[in-house]
Motif scaffolding. Structure first.
Motif, mmCIF file in Angstrom:
data_model
loop_
_atom_site.group_PDB
_atom_site.id
_atom_site.type_symbol
_atom_site.label_atom_id
_atom_site.label_comp_id
_atom_site.label_asym_id
_atom_site.label_seq_id
_atom_site.Cartn_x
_atom_site.Cartn_y
_atom_site.Cartn_z
ATOM 1 N N LEU A 170 3.529 5.885 -5.730
ATOM 2 C CA LEU A 170 3.507 6.068 -7.181
ATOM 3 C C LEU A 170 2.546 7.184 -7.584
ATOM 4 N N VAL A 171 1.615 7.505 -6.695
ATOM 5 C CA VAL A 171 0.717 8.633 -6.954
ATOM 6 C C VAL A 171 1.461 9.941 -6.687
ATOM 7 N N SER A 172 2.102 10.018 -5.511
ATOM 8 C CA SER A 172 2.893 11.194 -5.173
ATOM 9 C C SER A 172 3.729 10.887 -3.943
ATOM 10 N N ARG A 173 4.781 11.685 -3.736
ATOM 11 C CA ARG A 173 5.603 11.517 -2.546
ATOM 12 C C ARG A 173 4.758 11.737 -1.294
ATOM 13 N N ARG A 174 3.913 12.752 -1.333
ATOM 14 C CA ARG A 174 3.076 13.063 -0.178
ATOM 15 C C ARG A 174 2.165 11.894 0.180
ATOM 16 N N ALA A 175 1.548 11.287 -0.823
ATOM 17 C CA ALA A 175 0.657 10.156 -0.573
ATOM 18 C C ALA A 175 1.425 8.970 -0.018
ATOM 19 N N ILE A 183 0.832 -1.211 0.000
ATOM 20 C CA ILE A 183 0.000 0.000 0.000
ATOM 21 C C ILE A 183 0.860 1.252 0.000
ATOM 22 N N VAL A 184 2.032 1.198 0.642
ATOM 23 C CA VAL A 184 2.943 2.342 0.620
ATOM 24 C C VAL A 184 3.486 2.551 -0.790
ATOM 25 N N LEU A 196 12.011 6.295 -1.822
ATOM 26 C CA LEU A 196 12.735 5.591 -2.883
ATOM 27 C C LEU A 196 11.846 5.385 -4.095
ATOM 28 N N VAL A 197 10.603 4.975 -3.862
ATOM 29 C CA VAL A 197 9.665 4.785 -4.974
ATOM 30 C C VAL A 197 9.413 6.117 -5.675
ATOM 31 N N ASP A 198 9.308 7.184 -4.890
ATOM 32 C CA ASP A 198 9.092 8.500 -5.494
ATOM 33 C C ASP A 198 10.280 8.914 -6.345
ATOM 34 N N ARG A 199 11.494 8.597 -5.885
ATOM 35 C CA ARG A 199 12.695 8.933 -6.657
ATOM 36 C C ARG A 199 12.711 8.211 -8.000
ATOM 37 N N GLU A 215 -6.634 10.075 -7.165
ATOM 38 C CA GLU A 215 -6.309 10.173 -5.751
ATOM 39 C C GLU A 215 -5.977 11.592 -5.316
ATOM 40 N N GLY A 216 -5.616 12.457 -6.284
ATOM 41 C CA GLY A 216 -5.022 13.718 -5.921
ATOM 42 C C GLY A 216 -5.921 14.623 -5.113
ATOM 43 N N GLY A 217 -7.217 14.584 -5.327
ATOM 44 C CA GLY A 217 -8.087 15.523 -4.667
ATOM 45 C C GLY A 217 -8.203 15.333 -3.171
ATOM 46 N N SER A 218 -7.835 14.172 -2.640
ATOM 47 C CA SER A 218 -8.014 13.913 -1.221
ATOM 48 C C SER A 218 -6.771 14.220 -0.411
ATOM 49 N N GLY A 219 -5.685 14.727 -1.056
ATOM 50 C CA GLY A 219 -4.468 15.067 -0.339
ATOM 51 C C GLY A 219 -3.877 13.871 0.369
#
Length: 211
Positions: free
Chosen positions: A31-36, A25-26, A166-169, A101-105
């Protein structure tokens, strides 16, 4: 140097880093965003904090003593993980997963990480059985167990955000349409398999018990 603390840290690190629904899940949300991804990581750590607190309080013993409650939580957790897998596979047919997913922050991935971990009833029982082995004879159990619980949570706060970062990178490569569909397919399938296992285990246990 406390040899027992070092040994426990090694065992706990292996348990935290073991691939499973938390890890998946992480990765999915990173993959959606670093923040997510980081939010999911903190959610997982929050779930582990809950489990270790339950173990310290002895509530996990109730789960072990009441099989029906334990199996109900397994079924609920399995259904949730299976649901996340289905959502991930559905995202393969969408042009941009981030739009979904982006709209839910950070709120949704934080909740997903927490619920995925918190609905795993095996975790508090595992910690309940593991922690007493690392409490030296004659030493007060509560302070030591609290320290062990803190170690588990700190390990989670290091490991899962590191995975997310790491995934975000690697995100530029992994977010290419073909790669994104492949990763979504793999993570979605992994979540569905994990969910199915969680669902089947209590059902098979019930079947064996009634035989």
């Amino acid at each position: 140097m406390d040899g027992q603390l070092i040994a426990f840290t090694g065992v706990a690190a292996g348990m935290v880093a073991m691939p499973g629904a938390d890890f998946t899940i992480v990765v999915r949300n990173a993959l959606v965003s670093r923040r997510a991804g980081v939010a999911s990581a903190f959610g997982v750590a929050g779930g582990l904090l809950l489990h270790t607190a339950l173990a310290v309080a002895g509530v996990a013993a109730v789960l072990a003593a009441v099989p029906a409650l334990f199996r109900a939580l397994q079924l609920l957790g399995g259904a949730y993980v299976l649901y996340l897998g289905v959502r991930t596979l559905r995202s393969m047919s969408r042009a941009d997963t981030a739009v979904e997913e982006g709209g839910s922050g950070a709120a949704r991935p934080l909740r997903q990480g927490f619920v995925t971990n918190a609905l795993n009833p095996k975790a508090p029982i595992t910690f309940l059985s593991l922690m007493p082995q690392f409490v030296p004879a004659g030493e007060p159990a509560l302070p030591r167990t609290l320290l062990l619980a803190l170690i588990v949570v700190v390990l989670a706060l290091v490991w899962f955000p590191a995975v997310a970062l790491l995934v975000d990178r690697l995100g530029r490569l992994l977010r290419r349409p073909r790669a994104a569909r492949l990763v979504a397919g793999v993570t979605g399938a992994a979540l569905m398999v994990l969910g199915a296992v969680l669902l089947l285990e209590p059902l098979l246990a019930l079947e064996r018990g009634s035989a």
